[in-house]
Motif scaffolding. Sequence first.
Motif, PDB file in Angstrom:
ATOM      1  N   HIS A 285      -4.595   8.048   2.085  1.00 51.39           N
ATOM      2  CA  HIS A 285      -3.966   9.363   1.959  1.00 51.39           C
ATOM      3  C   HIS A 285      -3.948  10.113   3.290  1.00 51.39           C
ATOM      4  O   HIS A 285      -3.981  11.327   3.314  1.00 51.39           O
ATOM      5  CB  HIS A 285      -4.666  10.195   0.880  1.00 51.39           C
ATOM      6  CG  HIS A 285      -4.809   9.474  -0.420  1.00 51.39           C
ATOM      7  ND1 HIS A 285      -3.741   9.216  -1.243  1.00 51.39           N
ATOM      8  CD2 HIS A 285      -5.885   8.933  -1.025  1.00 51.39           C
ATOM      9  CE1 HIS A 285      -4.165   8.563  -2.310  1.00 51.39           C
ATOM     10  NE2 HIS A 285      -5.451   8.368  -2.212  1.00 51.39           N
TER      11      HIS A 285
ATOM     12  N   THR B  38       6.839   8.703   6.272  1.00 53.41           N
ATOM     13  CA  THR B  38       6.694   7.579   5.360  1.00 53.41           C
ATOM     14  C   THR B  38       5.452   7.754   4.485  1.00 53.41           C
ATOM     15  O   THR B  38       4.595   8.592   4.752  1.00 53.41           O
ATOM     16  CB  THR B  38       6.570   6.249   6.128  1.00 53.41           C
ATOM     17  OG1 THR B  38       5.430   6.310   6.980  1.00 53.41           O
ATOM     18  CG2 THR B  38       7.823   5.968   6.945  1.00 53.41           C
ATOM     19  N   PHE B  39       5.371   6.946   3.456  1.00 51.65           N
ATOM     20  CA  PHE B  39       4.210   6.891   2.580  1.00 51.65           C
ATOM     21  C   PHE B  39       3.021   6.420   3.405  1.00 51.65           C
ATOM     22  O   PHE B  39       3.165   5.553   4.268  1.00 51.65           O
ATOM     23  CB  PHE B  39       4.538   5.932   1.435  1.00 51.65           C
ATOM     24  CG  PHE B  39       3.479   5.720   0.414  1.00 51.65           C
ATOM     25  CD1 PHE B  39       2.621   6.737   0.020  1.00 51.65           C
ATOM     26  CD2 PHE B  39       3.356   4.486  -0.197  1.00 51.65           C
ATOM     27  CE1 PHE B  39       1.662   6.522  -0.953  1.00 51.65           C
ATOM     28  CE2 PHE B  39       2.409   4.262  -1.176  1.00 51.65           C
ATOM     29  CZ  PHE B  39       1.554   5.282  -1.545  1.00 51.65           C
ATOM     30  N   TRP B  40       1.829   6.948   3.141  1.00 50.45           N
ATOM     31  CA  TRP B  40       0.671   6.617   3.973  1.00 50.45           C
ATOM     32  C   TRP B  40       0.342   5.126   3.975  1.00 50.45           C
ATOM     33  O   TRP B  40      -0.216   4.612   4.941  1.00 50.45           O
ATOM     34  CB  TRP B  40      -0.553   7.452   3.576  1.00 50.45           C
ATOM     35  CG  TRP B  40      -1.105   7.141   2.213  1.00 50.45           C
ATOM     36  CD1 TRP B  40      -0.827   7.785   1.041  1.00 50.45           C
ATOM     37  CD2 TRP B  40      -2.038   6.116   1.877  1.00 50.45           C
ATOM     38  NE1 TRP B  40      -1.510   7.209   0.000  1.00 50.45           N
ATOM     39  CE2 TRP B  40      -2.268   6.186   0.487  1.00 50.45           C
ATOM     40  CE3 TRP B  40      -2.698   5.133   2.615  1.00 50.45           C
ATOM     41  CZ2 TRP B  40      -3.125   5.318  -0.184  1.00 50.45           C
ATOM     42  CZ3 TRP B  40      -3.556   4.270   1.943  1.00 50.45           C
ATOM     43  CH2 TRP B  40      -3.772   4.368   0.566  1.00 50.45           C
TER      44      TRP B  40
ATOM     45  N   THR C  98       2.461   2.602   4.085  1.00 50.16           N
ATOM     46  CA  THR C  98       3.479   1.781   4.739  1.00 50.16           C
ATOM     47  C   THR C  98       3.006   1.175   6.050  1.00 50.16           C
ATOM     48  O   THR C  98       3.176  -0.025   6.284  1.00 50.16           O
ATOM     49  CB  THR C  98       4.772   2.596   4.947  1.00 50.16           C
ATOM     50  OG1 THR C  98       5.173   3.116   3.675  1.00 50.16           O
ATOM     51  CG2 THR C  98       5.878   1.753   5.534  1.00 50.16           C
TER      52      THR C  98
ATOM     53  N   ASP D 238       5.530  -0.599  -5.652  1.00 51.44           N
ATOM     54  CA  ASP D 238       4.743   0.639  -5.611  1.00 51.44           C
ATOM     55  C   ASP D 238       5.612   1.762  -6.172  1.00 51.44           C
ATOM     56  O   ASP D 238       6.838   1.684  -6.103  1.00 51.44           O
ATOM     57  CB  ASP D 238       4.337   0.948  -4.162  1.00 51.44           C
ATOM     58  CG  ASP D 238       3.136   1.860  -4.059  1.00 51.44           C
ATOM     59  OD1 ASP D 238       3.223   3.022  -4.544  1.00 51.44           O
ATOM     60  OD2 ASP D 238       2.119   1.436  -3.502  1.00 51.44           O
TER      61      ASP D 238
ATOM     62  N   ASP E 217       5.492   4.870  -4.974  1.00 56.09           N
ATOM     63  CA  ASP E 217       5.670   5.915  -3.964  1.00 56.09           C
ATOM     64  C   ASP E 217       6.601   5.515  -2.815  1.00 56.09           C
ATOM     65  O   ASP E 217       6.674   6.216  -1.813  1.00 56.09           O
ATOM     66  CB  ASP E 217       4.308   6.334  -3.395  1.00 56.09           C
ATOM     67  CG  ASP E 217       3.530   7.208  -4.359  1.00 56.09           C
ATOM     68  OD1 ASP E 217       4.117   8.174  -4.887  1.00 56.09           O
ATOM     69  OD2 ASP E 217       2.346   6.930  -4.604  1.00 56.09           O
TER      70      ASP E 217
ATOM     71  N   THR F 285       9.905   5.204  -0.687  1.00 54.41           N
ATOM     72  CA  THR F 285      11.099   6.030  -0.531  1.00 54.41           C
ATOM     73  C   THR F 285      12.078   5.358   0.438  1.00 54.41           C
ATOM     74  O   THR F 285      11.755   4.343   1.069  1.00 54.41           O
ATOM     75  CB  THR F 285      10.752   7.424   0.032  1.00 54.41           C
ATOM     76  OG1 THR F 285      10.320   7.266   1.399  1.00 54.41           O
ATOM     77  CG2 THR F 285       9.678   8.120  -0.794  1.00 54.41           C
TER      78      THR F 285
ATOM     79  N   ASP G 177      10.580   4.851   3.837  1.00 53.49           N
ATOM     80  CA  ASP G 177       9.743   3.659   3.975  1.00 53.49           C
ATOM     81  C   ASP G 177      10.609   2.423   4.219  1.00 53.49           C
ATOM     82  O   ASP G 177      10.295   1.598   5.079  1.00 53.49           O
ATOM     83  CB  ASP G 177       8.887   3.455   2.720  1.00 53.49           C
ATOM     84  CG  ASP G 177       7.946   4.619   2.498  1.00 53.49           C
ATOM     85  OD1 ASP G 177       7.097   4.871   3.359  1.00 53.49           O
ATOM     86  OD2 ASP G 177       8.081   5.287   1.458  1.00 53.49           O
TER      87      ASP G 177
ATOM     88  N   ARG H  49      10.601   0.159  -5.546  1.00 52.67           N
ATOM     89  CA  ARG H  49       9.988   1.327  -6.163  1.00 52.67           C
ATOM     90  C   ARG H  49      10.005   1.146  -7.670  1.00 52.67           C
ATOM     91  O   ARG H  49      11.032   0.825  -8.255  1.00 52.67           O
ATOM     92  CB  ARG H  49      10.730   2.609  -5.807  1.00 52.67           C
ATOM     93  CG  ARG H  49       9.973   3.812  -6.348  1.00 52.67           C
ATOM     94  CD  ARG H  49      10.729   5.112  -6.284  1.00 52.67           C
ATOM     95  NE  ARG H  49       9.910   6.179  -6.832  1.00 52.67           N
ATOM     96  CZ  ARG H  49       9.696   6.372  -8.131  1.00 52.67           C
ATOM     97  NH1 ARG H  49      10.221   5.571  -9.031  1.00 52.67           N
ATOM     98  NH2 ARG H  49       8.928   7.368  -8.540  1.00 52.67           N
TER      99      ARG H  49
END
Length: 170
Positions: free
Chosen positions: A96, A103-105, A107, A123, A125, A127, A130, A146
Motif C-alpha cells: 500500500h 499505478t496500483f501499488w 504493479t 486482480d 485493482d 486500471t 497499470d 481486472r
Amino acid sequence: MKPLLLIDVDGPLNPYAAQPERRPEGYTTHRMRPTGFTDGKPLRVWLHHGHGAELLALSDAYELVWATTWKDEANDWIGPPLGLPRLPYIDWPVMHGRAPRGTFWKTQYVLEYAGARPFAWIDDDITALDREYVAQHHPAHALLMRVDERIGLARADFDALADWAEGLIG
C-alpha cells in the motif's frame, strides 16, 4: 519456460464486495484469522471450490504464483480449501505504498517479480494506467485482467487465460 499466472485473492477468488447478505452462487463461506487480523470476529471469506480445479488446469500452461496481500498465508488459508498445492508468492517489500505514475501499488513489484518472463495477472485493482505502465516497462507479453470484486473469477476469465497462454505457444 511457462508464463507466470499471478493470482490475487480478494476480488478474484474472494468476491468480498458482493452484497454481504447474498453470498455469490457457488461460493461457500470460510472463517479465517490471518496474521494481523485482530477485529474480534474471524474474517469472512467466500471461496468457490471449482476455482481450485480451474487453476490447477491452468498450471499446465502457467506457473501459478500468489500475488496477494495474504502473501505466504494464502498457502495456509486459501489454497487448502481450493485443493491447491503450496505456491510461490510475491513477498511485497512495501504494501500500500507509493506507486509510479498513478499505478496500483502492486504493479512495480509485479514487474520486478516477473523479470523478463511473460505473465498474466488477475486482480481487482488493475486500471488502464497499470496496463500502460506494464506495456512501457515490461519486455515480454503481459495480460492484466481486472476481475470485478463483486463477482470474482468467472468461466470467461478462465477461458481467456487459457486462450492467452495458448496464443503465446501457438
